[in-house]
Design an enzyme around this catalytic site. Structure first.
Site, PDB file in Angstrom:
ATOM      1  N   LYS A 171      -7.439  -4.635 -26.407  1.00  0.00           N
ATOM      2  CA  LYS A 171      -7.986  -3.545 -27.213  1.00  0.00           C
ATOM      3  C   LYS A 171      -7.270  -2.240 -26.911  1.00  0.00           C
ATOM      4  O   LYS A 171      -7.007  -1.444 -27.789  1.00  0.00           O
ATOM      5  CB  LYS A 171      -9.492  -3.417 -26.950  1.00  0.00           C
ATOM      6  N   ASN A 200     -29.715   9.256 -29.928  1.00  0.00           N
ATOM      7  CA  ASN A 200     -28.467   8.685 -30.448  1.00  0.00           C
ATOM      8  C   ASN A 200     -28.221   9.367 -31.781  1.00  0.00           C
ATOM      9  O   ASN A 200     -29.114   9.429 -32.618  1.00  0.00           O
ATOM     10  CB  ASN A 200     -28.648   7.169 -30.629  1.00  0.00           C
ATOM     11  N   GLY A 201     -27.007   9.894 -31.987  1.00  0.00           N
ATOM     12  CA  GLY A 201     -26.699  10.577 -33.250  1.00  0.00           C
ATOM     13  C   GLY A 201     -26.018  11.898 -32.965  1.00  0.00           C
ATOM     14  O   GLY A 201     -25.574  12.155 -31.844  1.00  0.00           O
ATOM     15  N   ARG A 250     -22.712  -2.103 -27.279  1.00  0.00           N
ATOM     16  CA  ARG A 250     -22.534  -0.938 -28.153  1.00  0.00           C
ATOM     17  C   ARG A 250     -21.530   0.058 -27.561  1.00  0.00           C
ATOM     18  O   ARG A 250     -21.077   0.961 -28.253  1.00  0.00           O
ATOM     19  CB  ARG A 250     -23.888  -0.220 -28.358  1.00  0.00           C
ATOM     20  N   GLU A 254      -0.320  -1.732 -42.887  1.00  0.00           N
ATOM     21  CA  GLU A 254      -1.573  -1.980 -42.158  1.00  0.00           C
ATOM     22  C   GLU A 254      -2.155  -3.349 -42.534  1.00  0.00           C
ATOM     23  O   GLU A 254      -2.635  -4.091 -41.670  1.00  0.00           O
ATOM     24  CB  GLU A 254      -2.567  -0.843 -42.437  1.00  0.00           C
ATOM     25  N   HIS A 268      16.130  -4.443 -52.349  1.00  0.00           N
ATOM     26  CA  HIS A 268      17.191  -4.192 -51.368  1.00  0.00           C
ATOM     27  C   HIS A 268      17.219  -5.272 -50.291  1.00  0.00           C
ATOM     28  O   HIS A 268      17.811  -5.083 -49.226  1.00  0.00           O
ATOM     29  CB  HIS A 268      16.997  -2.809 -50.740  1.00  0.00           C
ATOM     30  N   TRP A 321     -22.786   7.125 -25.244  1.00  0.00           N
ATOM     31  CA  TRP A 321     -21.373   7.110 -25.668  1.00  0.00           C
ATOM     32  C   TRP A 321     -21.090   8.563 -26.012  1.00  0.00           C
ATOM     33  O   TRP A 321     -21.609   9.100 -26.984  1.00  0.00           O
ATOM     34  CB  TRP A 321     -21.222   6.176 -26.876  1.00  0.00           C
ATOM     35  N   CYS A 349     -24.618   5.151 -28.717  1.00  0.00           N
ATOM     36  CA  CYS A 349     -25.598   5.123 -27.629  1.00  0.00           C
ATOM     37  C   CYS A 349     -26.646   4.030 -27.832  1.00  0.00           C
ATOM     38  O   CYS A 349     -26.880   3.576 -28.949  1.00  0.00           O
ATOM     39  CB  CYS A 349     -26.335   6.452 -27.574  1.00  0.00           C
ATOM     40  N   LYS A 386      -2.798  -6.303 -39.874  1.00  0.00           N
ATOM     41  CA  LYS A 386      -4.138  -6.883 -39.700  1.00  0.00           C
ATOM     42  C   LYS A 386      -4.066  -8.397 -39.835  1.00  0.00           C
ATOM     43  O   LYS A 386      -4.620  -9.143 -39.042  1.00  0.00           O
ATOM     44  CB  LYS A 386      -5.040  -6.307 -40.792  1.00  0.00           C
ATOM     45  N   GLU A 404      -2.134 -10.083 -36.870  1.00  0.00           N
ATOM     46  CA  GLU A 404      -2.759 -10.060 -35.536  1.00  0.00           C
ATOM     47  C   GLU A 404      -3.983 -10.966 -35.417  1.00  0.00           C
ATOM     48  O   GLU A 404      -4.232 -11.507 -34.358  1.00  0.00           O
ATOM     49  CB  GLU A 404      -3.057  -8.635 -35.051  1.00  0.00           C
TER      50      GLU A 404
HETATM   51  O1  M6R Z   1      -6.079   3.110 -29.068  1.00  0.00           O
HETATM   52  P1  M6R Z   1      -4.904   3.346 -29.949  1.00  0.00           P
HETATM   53  O2  M6R Z   1      -5.268   3.784 -31.320  1.00  0.00           O
HETATM   54  O3  M6R Z   1      -3.890   4.279 -29.331  1.00  0.00           O
HETATM   55  O4  M6R Z   1      -4.198   1.943 -30.069  1.00  0.00           O
HETATM   56  C1  M6R Z   1      -2.980   1.797 -30.744  1.00  0.00           C
HETATM   57  C2  M6R Z   1      -2.723   0.346 -31.088  1.00  0.00           C
HETATM   58  O5  M6R Z   1      -2.625  -0.425 -29.928  1.00  0.00           O
HETATM   59  C3  M6R Z   1      -3.814  -0.235 -31.995  1.00  0.00           C
HETATM   60  O6  M6R Z   1      -3.967   0.548 -33.142  1.00  0.00           O
HETATM   61  C4  M6R Z   1      -3.470  -1.669 -32.413  1.00  0.00           C
HETATM   62  O7  M6R Z   1      -2.341  -1.676 -33.212  1.00  0.00           O
HETATM   63  C5  M6R Z   1      -4.677  -2.290 -33.129  1.00  0.00           C
HETATM   64  N1  M6R Z   1      -5.248  -3.327 -32.336  1.00  0.00           N
HETATM   65  C6  M6R Z   1      -4.332  -2.909 -34.417  1.00  0.00           C
HETATM   66  O8  M6R Z   1      -5.461  -3.431 -35.043  1.00  0.00           O
END
Ligand code: M6R
Length: 612
Positions: A607, A101-102, A27, A485, A508, A75, A2, A489, A492
């Site tokens: 996103k 906020n909190g 935010r 992961e 393998h 939020w 918030c 990261k 991407e």
């Molecule tokens: O909002 P979600 O967690 O469902 O999104 C899933 C993926 O699109 C998301 O985790 C994506 O892989 C990330 N941008 C990776 O950093």
């Protein structure tokens, strides 16, 4: 999270509040509101959705000359993002308002007491409890009433309070949620963050936990919740421009969000673990004990980073609860032959709660008779509305496209879920839950202390690796998904081709890739598969692979394998996946930044993936 803005001075307050809220939009929020003083009364406006909706509602002709008010962007955490739940919230009389906020952790207990004393509530929020609690203690001294109320509150807050009977005064306070004061000529301000103040003043005072302030036209006093002695706090002159200020001085949202992880983890566990008894409380889970005891299988469904969280949860739940867990990528789950029935609990994991494939997956499972639980960061999102139960991660809005704090908060929520299932099904005793619950809370502190040193070390280390064409990440056991992961990261945000492997899989096939040009990041805590991991690392070294190792402090063997070693503190084995995520995130961030990539908005990515 918030945003709060408050002003008491000589200028028209409404434009200042709206501009301040606009500058806090980054935010994230889902409703907004404001209130100002007008002829001994408070005039309040609230609206769902974007600020423009609020602007369209505000009638500036009323109280056009008003110069005291507070505004808020919400939020949602407790209660859907509706106008009814938007701030400011009032007491029973409508003469006192609060923006907050909190999270008020003990709001349920406080609300019960207040209801018993005749208070009437009009929202589902934890915040409204504050308004009634202050009312309960209000005689003729607002500051004192706020102080008394806050001594009863557990949790985090940044708040601003206005009372119709004090037309030129704002009382504000903070504890574990940000609040900054602005000091101008004939005026004082409060805000959740500096950008809201920059058009008006660069002189600010950062309030610390448990501090309170009373603001009047151009004068203020700062005290603490527990002590009325005035404090003399330094005024800081801000040199940031608006763009820097939004990111609190960090170069990118992603880096800011990496550094917010300790708080995000704490917010996620807050109020859900009783430290002395090890009781785990997840009231919104939507399943009673009988339903939990009758679960025969769990299906975890998610995409991308959230799918990696699911892979780790499988290790935890099968180890501690003994329920078989299957993990699916949602785009596969929604179309493959499924063996789902009412004995299967389907759990979706999603930051946004709007990912199209995950949503389709849970709809299909629900049609087949499964109960649906969702682990989600966005209150009121489609998934949370369609699920039978929800565990919210309270990570706050995540703006960088690459998921960081949402991921570690998902892991914290999934670990809590494991403890909860163990509690209900009797597979974990209270002693174990006390130890593991405390370890999760301690982990937040460990990460907070670690972050600055780790960032420095990684920034130096990546000079040898940032121009690589490929990168491998390897790990074993419950850290294997962190290798996946780490690779996701890196690819991407830096566009380097990267893969994650279970270290035992190398021979393998993938070991054919190893040569003197191939960097391999190995995650090798001293856990039960440590020796096996070390053997795999020896095999990589024998083929001249360029090892970067992350291991347990004091493990000298790793520095015999490579000059590039980063050491992390020893934590309980089950929590290593959360801890070892941090260097993987920082490595990706520093490499992408060094390569000049658009870290927060990488090419081709959104996103929230709301289409198939
Ligand atoms: O909002 P979600 O967690 O469902 O999104 C899933 C993926 O699109 C998301 O985790 C994506 O892989 C990330 N941008 C990776 O950093």
């Amino acid at each position: 999270m918030c945003g709060i803005v408050g002003y008491v001075g000589t200028r028209r307050v409404v434009p200042i509040l709206l501009e301040g809220l606009r500058r806090l939009e980054y935010r994230g929020y889902d409703s907004a509101g404001l209130v100002y003083q007008h002829e001994g009364k408070l005039v309040r406006y609230r609206a769902e959705g974007k600020l423009i909706n609020l602007e369209n509602t505000v009638d500036e002709n009323i109280g056009v000359a008003s110069s005291t008010g507070i505004g808020h962007t919400r939020w949602a955490t407790h209660g859907a993002p509706t106008e009814m739940n938007a701030h400011p919230h009032t007491d029973c009389t409508g003469e006192l308002v609060v923006v907050h906020n909190g999270i008020i952790e003990n709001y349920n207990t406080l609300k019960k007491d207040l209801l018993a004393r005749g208070h009437v509530f009009s929202s589902e929020t934890d915040t409204e409890v504050l308004a009634h609690l202050i009312e309960e203690h209000l005689d003729d001294d607002l500051e004192e009433a706020v102080r008394k109320a806050l001594t009863l509150v557990e949790g985090s807050y940044a708040l601003g309070v206005l009372w119709a009977k004090e037309p030129e005064m704002i009382v504000a306070a903070r504890n574990h949620s940000p609040l900054v004061m602005g000091v101008g000529e004939d005026a004082c301000y409060i805000a959740s963050d500096v950008p809201a103040l920059l058009p008006y003043t660069k002189d600010v005072i950062f309030l610390d936990d448990k501090e309170m302030t009373v603001l009047r036209k151009g004068e203020y006093t700062i005290t603490t919740v527990d002590d009325t002695t005035p404090l003399n706090k330094p005024v800081t002159t801000i040199e940031w421009n608006a763009a820097m200020a939004e990111k609190a001085g960090y170069r990118h949202f992603m880096l800011k969000e990496i550094f917010e992880q300790p708080q995000a983890i704490l917010n996620t566990v807050s109020g859900r673990i009783v430290p002395d008894t090890g009781m785990i409380e997840l009231p919104e889970i939507g399943l009673d004990d009988i339903a939990i005891k009758s679960i025969e299988r769990i299906a975890l469904v998610a995409c991308g980073t959230s799918w990696h969280a699911a892979l780790i949860a499988k290790y935890w739940i099968e180890k501690w609860v003994g329920i078989p867990v299957e993990v699916d990528i949602a785009s596969e789950f929604r179309y493959r032959s499924l063996l789902i029935n009412d004995k299967v609990l389907t759990i979706s994991i999603s930051q946004s709660g709007e990912t199209a494939d995950t949503l389709a997956g849970i709809r299909r499972a629900a049609q087949m008779g499964s109960k649906i639980l969702t682990i989600c960061n966005v209150v009121g999102s489609t998934m949370t509305r369609e699920a039978d139960g929800v565990i919210y991660t309270h990570a706050g809005p995540e703006i960088g496209v690459a998921s960081t704090k949402a991921f570690t908060s998902q892991l914290a929520a999934l670990f809590l879920l494991t403890l909860y299932l163990g509690q209900v099904r009797g597979t974990m005793d209270s002693e174990q839950r006390i130890v593991y619950g405390a370890a999760l809370i301690d982990l937040a502190k460990t990460i907070e202390e670690l972050l600055p040193r780790l960032q420095e070390e990684i920034a130096a280390l990546i000079e040898s690796f940032y121009d690589s064409r490929d990168f491998l990440f390897v790990a074993r056991g419950m850290n294997f998904p962190i290798a996946l992961e780490g690779a996701l990261k890196l690819k991407e945000i830096s566009y380097i081709h990267a893969e994650g492997y279970a270290a035992g899989e190398l021979k393998h096939g993938p070991i054919a890739l190893i040569d003197k040009d191939m960097p391999v990041m190995g995650l090798v805590p001293q856990d039960e598969v440590y020796q096996k991991s070390v053997s795999n690392l020896e095999e990589i070294k024998a083929r001249q692979g360029r090892l970067v190792l992350i291991g347990t402090a004091g493990d000298e063997h790793l520095s015999n394998l490579t000059e590039h070693v980063l050491y992390l503190p020893k934590v309980i084995d089950d929590l290593n996946p959360i801890l070892y995520t941090i260097p993987a995130q920082l490595l990706s961030y520093e490499i992408a930044n060094r390569r000049g990539c658009d870290v927060d908005q990488p090419r081709n990515l959104a996103k929230s993936v709301t289409v198939e």
